[in-house]
Design a protein around this motif. Structure first.
Motif, PDB file in Angstrom:
ATOM      1  N   PRO A  33      10.098  86.001   5.603  1.00 57.50           N
ATOM      2  CA  PRO A  33      10.041  86.245   6.804  1.00 57.50           C
ATOM      3  C   PRO A  33       8.917  86.816   7.723  1.00 57.50           C
ATOM      4  N   ASP A  34       8.250  87.345   6.196  1.00 58.63           N
ATOM      5  CA  ASP A  34       6.638  88.131   7.179  1.00 58.63           C
ATOM      6  C   ASP A  34       5.824  87.816   7.070  1.00 58.63           C
ATOM      7  N   ASP A  35       5.922  86.490   6.229  1.00 54.36           N
ATOM      8  CA  ASP A  35       5.085  85.793   6.373  1.00 54.36           C
ATOM      9  C   ASP A  35       4.721  84.991   7.598  1.00 54.36           C
ATOM     10  N   VAL A  36       5.586  84.493   7.963  1.00 55.58           N
ATOM     11  CA  VAL A  36       5.520  83.815   9.317  1.00 55.58           C
ATOM     12  C   VAL A  36       5.345  84.488  10.395  1.00 55.58           C
ATOM     13  N   ILE A  37       6.042  85.637  10.368  1.00 57.97           N
ATOM     14  CA  ILE A  37       6.025  86.579  10.860  1.00 57.97           C
ATOM     15  C   ILE A  37       4.087  87.343  11.335  1.00 57.97           C
ATOM     16  N   ILE A  38       3.445  86.855  10.387  1.00 52.89           N
ATOM     17  CA  ILE A  38       2.833  87.743  10.841  1.00 52.89           C
ATOM     18  C   ILE A  38       1.405  86.163  11.203  1.00 52.89           C
ATOM     19  N   THR A  39       1.606  85.113  10.887  1.00 50.89           N
ATOM     20  CA  THR A  39       1.298  83.791  11.082  1.00 50.89           C
ATOM     21  C   THR A  39       1.024  83.809  12.640  1.00 50.89           C
ATOM     22  N   LEU A  40       2.442  84.366  13.047  1.00 49.04           N
ATOM     23  CA  LEU A  40       2.979  84.045  14.523  1.00 49.04           C
ATOM     24  C   LEU A  40       1.920  84.553  15.182  1.00 49.04           C
TER      25      LEU A  40
END
Length: 575
Positions: A457-464
């Protein structure tokens, strides 16, 4: 005791016999290695025992992940998170991470006034092609990246179809075209089935099915059922309908008027990927078939043209071992032969050609169309942006989205010499694309999908935060669907996926549990969204739409900290 005595004696004599056979076998092998074979110098000098090298070499990759530090993702904890999320287990860590990461990293800025999770917006929708007749509204910003039916087993594609239908997961078909397995959950309207080839059941087939299902399992029962009703090589291209007990597949020769006007509700959201091989939408001469494309798009939400993908800057490669009769039927290629797609997309000789073809597909489908690229030069992105601005001024159409992939390998088979040597990493490429589109004032017209090593989830948030509107994920979904990362998926030589996920080997595929794995894939997707909301709450953000680069801090391996991400990237990329 009278019974045990002869049993013991039999065991002793049998054991002695087995030992003698083993010794004899080793002597024969010694003689062969030392005096007969002349292929391996090692075995001449070290007969028999030298073979241990090849054994350990063969075991290195499958066992690497169990006895060594994680060297692909930031830590083994991330991999563990995926497997736990897929099983729907509590995903908490005690004491500390198992493998601290001291390299360059993004840090998510938290708020001094965090939100409760029920204050975070439930709406995670992303709208593609808002000006098209049929815009695509993805329920979540997460897309399962392109992986083809053929590269993956039919059973794996069916599991993803189940997850797509049950958890609102958007699935990209990959370049192998739309297949029956993508439509696995389709429940056709019995009043409108003219677009289907239907094979009705018979009493004998029903009897065989009942016997197989009662004594063995549903998979065996369906195999018997298909054999009785179809008895042809492409019988697995037919879907079994549990309600009508009929077998069916799409009749691509049916009139387009017979196809559903809207995408059927019973199937998940599907993105059709068109590659340089034009699989699934090519005529007998290998040219683009407009009518077939329009029929395919009756089941898909939007189109992605694959210009480049990860390290696979060359055309896609599918080993002949994976080109079964079914795959040959779907792709329109010879059975059993290697399928190597052309390096260049046939309608993209120039940037203008590509954009013209995008507009053509938009008009044919009335749905969003974009393309997938890898970035290694800012100048190339600026030239693309200039061309799109010019078209917009002329009243022409521009792409609805651009997918940007990293150059850090990929889930597909690719030449080693291109992995990590061609293309920037995800965040660098994403920053360039987002920045350039804003500079040319067309960012609001084009959505960005970013992919590459996004797992948790943190990977997704950072990419967004970095500017993506949605993320494409492949490896995480592979793991959630049963992949054990044995790195045996290519199909070339002895490479056969041991769990039946990425192979066409029937024996290995038979072990794959479609429904169970489909549920686990859906769990992973649902837990990603759930945990993203946890991160948003800590950031004090109510929606993914509130995310931008100001939400991030960057720390490099030298301990330098950048609170302004733009400053860091301007210095790093010399923009």
């Amino acid at each position: 005791m009278e019974i045990l005595q002869p049993t013991w004696e039999f065991f002793v004599y049998s054991f002695e016999f087995i030992v003698l056979i083993a010794i004899f076998g080793l002597i024969v092998l010694f003689i062969y290695d030392k005096y007969v074979q002349r292929k391996q110098s090692l075995l001449i000098n070290y007969p028999v025992i030298g073979r241990m090298r090849y054994l350990f070499e063969a075991l290195r990759e499958p066992l690497r992940q169990y006895f060594a530090d994680e060297n692909f993702y930031e830590s083994k904890d991330k991999v563990d998170w995926v497997y736990k999320a897929a099983k729907n287990l509590p995903n908490y860590q005690s004491f500390s991470v198992n493998q601290p990461f001291d390299g360059d990293r993004f840090i998510i800025k938290h708020s001094s006034s965090v939100l409760n999770e029920d204050q975070v917006d439930e709406d995670t929708e992303v709208v593609f092609g808002k000006d098209r007749k049929y815009p695509f509204v993805s329920k979540t910003p997460i897309i399962r990246s392109a992986m083809s039916d053929g590269s993956l087993s039919p059973e794996a594609i069916r599991a993803f179809s189940i997850a797509g239908a049950n958890s609102d997961l958007t699935v990209n078909t990959g370049e192998g075209s739309l297949t029956s397995n993508h439509l696995f959950t389709l429940k056709p309207d019995q009043k409108n089935i003219e677009y289907l080839e239907v094979v009705e059941s018979t009493p004998f087939a029903e009897f065989a099915f009942a016997i197989g299902d009662t004594i063995f399992n549903r998979k065996i029962a369906l195999k018997w059922y298909r054999n009785i009703l179809l008895n042809k090589k492409t019988q697995n291209t037919y879907i079994y309908d549990s309600e009508s007990h009929a077998l069916y597949r799409v009749n691509w020769d049916a009139k387009i008027e017979d196809f559903p006007e809207e995408v059927p509700d019973s199937i998940g959201n599907i993105i059709f990927q068109m590659s340089s091989g034009l699989y699934g939408v090519r005529d007998k001469n290998g040219k683009f078939d407009e009518l077939k494309y329009q029929k395919v798009m009756k089941f898909c939400r939007m189109t992605e043209i694959k210009i480049a993908q990860g390290a696979k800057q060359t055309g896609g490669k599918l080993a002949g071992a994976k080109v079964t009769a079914d795959i040959a039927y779907y792709r329109g290629v010879p059975e059993g032969e290697n399928v190597f797609s052309p390096n260049r997309f046939p309608y993209a000789d120039t940037t203008e050609d590509l954009l013209d073809f995008v507009e053509k597909l938009q008009k044919l489908s009335d749905k969003p169309v974009g393309f997938k690229i890898v970035i290694s030069d800012v100048v190339a992105v600026e030239e693309l942006a200039e061309a799109m601005v010019k078209r917009k001024k002329e009243g022409k159409s521009i792409p609805d989205f651009i997918s940007v992939d990293s150059g850090e390998g990929g889930s597909a088979t690719a030449p080693l010499e291109l992995m990590e040597s061609v293309g920037l990493s995800t965040n660098n490429a994403l920053y360039i694309l987002d920045t350039v589109l804003k500079q040319y004032e067309i960012r609001q017209d084009i959505k960005i999908i970013a992919s590459g090593k996004i797992l948790t989830p943190d990977d997704v948030i950072i990419t967004l935060c970095m500017g993506a509107d949605a993320v494409g994920m492949a490896r995480g979904f592979m793991m959630s669907g049963g992949c054990i990362r044995a790195r045996m998926c290519s199909g070339f030589g002895s490479h056969v996926c041991p769990v039946g996920f990425a192979t066409q080997d029937e024996k290995k595929r038979a072990s794959y549990l479609v429904v169970k794995q489909g549920e686990k894939i859906g769990n992973y997707h649902n837990n990603l969204i759930k945990s993203m909301k946890v991160v948003l709450a800590v950031m004090g953000k109510k929606s993914i739409k509130d995310l931008d680069k100001s939400c991030l801090t960057f720390k490099n391996r030298n301990g330098e900290v950048f609170f302004d991400i733009d400053l860091y990237f301007r210095q790093k990329l010399h923009l």
